[in-house]
Design an enzyme around this catalytic site. Structure first.
Site, PDB file in Angstrom:
ATOM      1  CD  GLU A  24      -4.632  -9.849  -0.446  1.00 14.06           C
ATOM      2  OE1 GLU A  24      -3.568  -9.772  -0.052  1.00 14.06           O
ATOM      3  OE2 GLU A  24      -5.763  -9.616  -0.003  1.00 14.06           O
ATOM      4  CG  ASP A  51      -1.708  -1.345   1.359  1.00 10.35           C
ATOM      5  OD1 ASP A  51      -1.259  -2.495   1.256  1.00 10.35           O
ATOM      6  OD2 ASP A  51      -3.181  -1.104   1.539  1.00 10.35           O
TER       7      ASP A  51
END
Length: 619
Positions: A363, A233
């Site tokens: 994911e 991030d």
């Protein structure tokens, strides 16, 4: 704050994005304000002030009662009470559990002004203020120094003004103004404010920056705030916005990764790779893996390429060779390149290199082979490593070039799109932005037809309530293709992640996940800073190709940093104007020129100079 005997109080909360946060309580005969701010130059200091004002002359004392829930206890620290210092209470302690076995146990030191049960404004006074301080640092010396500096500023009446001056200097360095919808302007300003609140301080020598977590230091629901850990991030979603305005702060983020390199080298070794560095999916104080679930640390290896892409963007924006020659950057580049080479396996059948058993950014899928994003990122890592080696006059290992040229990036020749991984079937659900990232920020070579096919393939199957940054990247893709309405529809989805009234982002649009989700804000800012403007950081230039939606009539981006210069871009439907606002002499900024890509025309740009592309017959 409560007022004894007051039945009805008007209580308001406000956030001043220039300075800090306030809470006000008003009654007919009084107003009291509680102001809270993290001091922007004394970075270990939190300041509080309470001001009581008499609204009408009653001649009577006015009392405001105070309550604080704070108790100096912690389930994570072995705390001890020290002697009071300059009127402040003092506790210190050591982390109970190291983040890795045998690792360091950091210390925490805290001083705070005792909070009285009540404050009273005497009958002859119209107004009075009280100021309180909390200092938190990693050493006794640092915490006492910070607290003492805060007291000195209080004594001189300049605690708050020194804080606002630091913020003013920060805001003067960057600005995004647009003539467009108010919610868009508010969202942009809010994103900038929260990101600027999280970046390393300026003019603070010796301050060690510990990275940016997805929610900063905010504390959401237990298990959803990421414990302050650092993910991709920081490098992929937040970093490019900071780099565009504040390269020195961007450098501090890279320095954090350099300091964590030893941990990354150990991670690779523990995974069975003799060479290279594998950056952890979740990083903290050692650079070793601290993710509580093994699968992410073992398989979501794209983080290593994400880290190096930030170094690449920084280098091409600044040409700062010192970071690589002297400050550890080259060692990191080598370690990442070695890791990718170690991770690749030659396929005799396909005559190319494979990267097997990974989890892509999506994911929902794991233990897959040849993630398109991961492999394209590995290729980019290796090519940058080779490029900077040449710049530094260092021989380029043949293995780097070989692996970069022959690593497989899945592509369906019939459907002309990029499958997410080997065996992906169109229509399978996707958690978040993945293949769309090939176009931006990876800038993986592809035709407009393939870019469109990737967008159209993954947009309808991507989780609608997934992480907030996803739709920003779809918007950037449609802006590249000049599909304004489709871009706007994607960007509009982001607004469901913004909570009122202070524009705090949540990770998921259903309200779950991290609060103050800086990752989502970073993606949203990129949609404007790199989508509307078309900015692209390349090896040889800062490209721009604006695509503003119909309801944005004018866009001004001030403070863009490139090769030491500061630039201002003004974009309307009629013209694009570029002005060099600063071109420092010490150290000297590199000279700039604007180049029209189609014709090759070149126009020198010096400090104070501006050019309008409309005046040159180009719009």
């Amino acid at each position: 704050m409560t007022v004894p005997g007051a039945d009805s109080l008007a209580e308001t909360f406000s956030l001043n994005t220039q300075t800090g946060k306030e809470q006000s309580t008003e009654k007919v005969f009084l107003s009291s304000t509680h102001q809270i701010y993290a001091h922007h130059s004394l970075v270990h200091l939190m300041a509080f002030s309470i001001t009581i004002r008499r609204s009408a002359h009653t001649g009577q004392p006015i009392t405001v009662e105070l309550r604080t829930p704070f108790v100096p206890k912690s389930q994570d620290l072995d705390l001890y009470q020290g002697l009071d210092f300059q009127g402040a209470h003092y506790v210190y302690g050591t982390t109970l559990v190291p983040e890795v076995e045998g690792g360091p146990r950091p210390t925490v030191h805290m001083l705070w002004t005792p909070v009285p049960q009540a404050l009273t404004l005497c009958g002859e006074e119209w107004e009075q203020s009280w100021e309180f301080l909390t200092a938190v640092a990693e050493s006794e010396e640092e915490v006492k120094r910070s607290y003492s500096e805060g007291l000195a500023l209080i004594a001189s009446g300049s605690l708050y003004s020194s804080h606002t001056r630091a913020w003013d200097a920060l805001w003067r360095g960057c600005c995004i103004d647009l003539d467009g919808p108010l919610p868009l302007r508010q969202a942009l300003y809010g994103c900038l404010y929260y990101l600027l609140s999280a970046i390393p301080p300026r003019d603070n020598p010796g301050f060690l920056f510990h990275g940016i977590s997805p929610g900063g230091l905010s504390n959401g629901t237990r298990g959803e705030d990421y414990w302050g850990h650092v993910f991709w991030d920081q490098d992929t979603w937040v970093f490019p916005n900071i780099l565009l305005f504040y390269p020195e702060a961007a450098r501090a983020i890279l320095e954090y990764r350099i300091r964590m390199l030893e941990g990354a080298l150990r991670n690779a070794e523990e995974q069975g790779y003799k060479q290279g560095a594998k950056f952890p999916w979740e990083s903290a104080a050692t650079g070793q893996e601290v993710c509580p679930e093994d699968i992410y640390g073992a398989q979501e290896i794209h983080i290593t390429g994400d880290v190096l892409m930030a170094f690449e963007q920084y280098y091409y924006t600044t040409q700062d060779q010192k970071l690589f020659r002297e400050d550890g950057g080259w060692k990191l580049v080598v370690a990442v390149a070695q890791y990718w080479c170690s991770r690749m396996v030659w396929s005799e059948e396909e005559q190319c290199y494979h990267i097997r058993g990974v989890m892509p950014p999506d994911e929902y899928h794991y233990q897959v082979d040849n993630s398109a994003y991961t492999n394209a990122l590995a290729r980019r890592s290796l090519r940058f490593a080779a490029d900077i080696a040449q710049d530094l006059l260092i021989p380029v290992p043949e293995e780097w070039v070989e692996c970069a040229n022959k690593v497989k990036v899945p592509f369906d020749m019939e459907k002309k799109y990029h499958p997410e991984y080997d065996g992906y079937s169109p229509g399978e659900r996707v958690k978040q932005a993945d293949v769309v990232l090939l176009g931006f920020p990876l800038m993986h070579p592809m035709s407009p037809e393939v870019r469109r096919n990737d967008l159209e393939t993954y947009e309808p199957v991507t989780e609608l309530n997934g992480p907030a940054m996803t739709w920003s990247m779809f918007a950037v893709g449609w802006l590249e293709l000049k599909e304004m309405q489709r871009a706007q529809s994607q960007l509009n989805k982001c607004f469901s992640n913004i909570t009122e009234p202070f524009k705090i982002w949540v990770e998921n649009s259903d309200g779950s996940g991290a609060v103050n989700f800086l990752t989502g804000m970073g993606g949203f800012l990129q949609a404007v800073l790199f989508g509307y403007t078309g900015f692209r950081i390349t090896k040889t230039s800062l490209l721009f190709n604006p695509s503003c939606p119909d309801d944005v009539h004018k866009l001004k981006v001030t403070g863009v940093s490139y090769l030491g210069n500061k630039l201002k871009f003004t974009i309307t439907k009629e013209e694009i104007r570029i002005k060099v606002t600063e071109s420092p002499l010490d150290p000297p900024a590199l000279p700039l020129e604007a180049v029209l890509e189609e014709s090759g025309q070149r126009f020198p740009l010096g400090e104070g100079q501006s050019i309008s592309l409309a005046d040159l017959g180009f719009a």
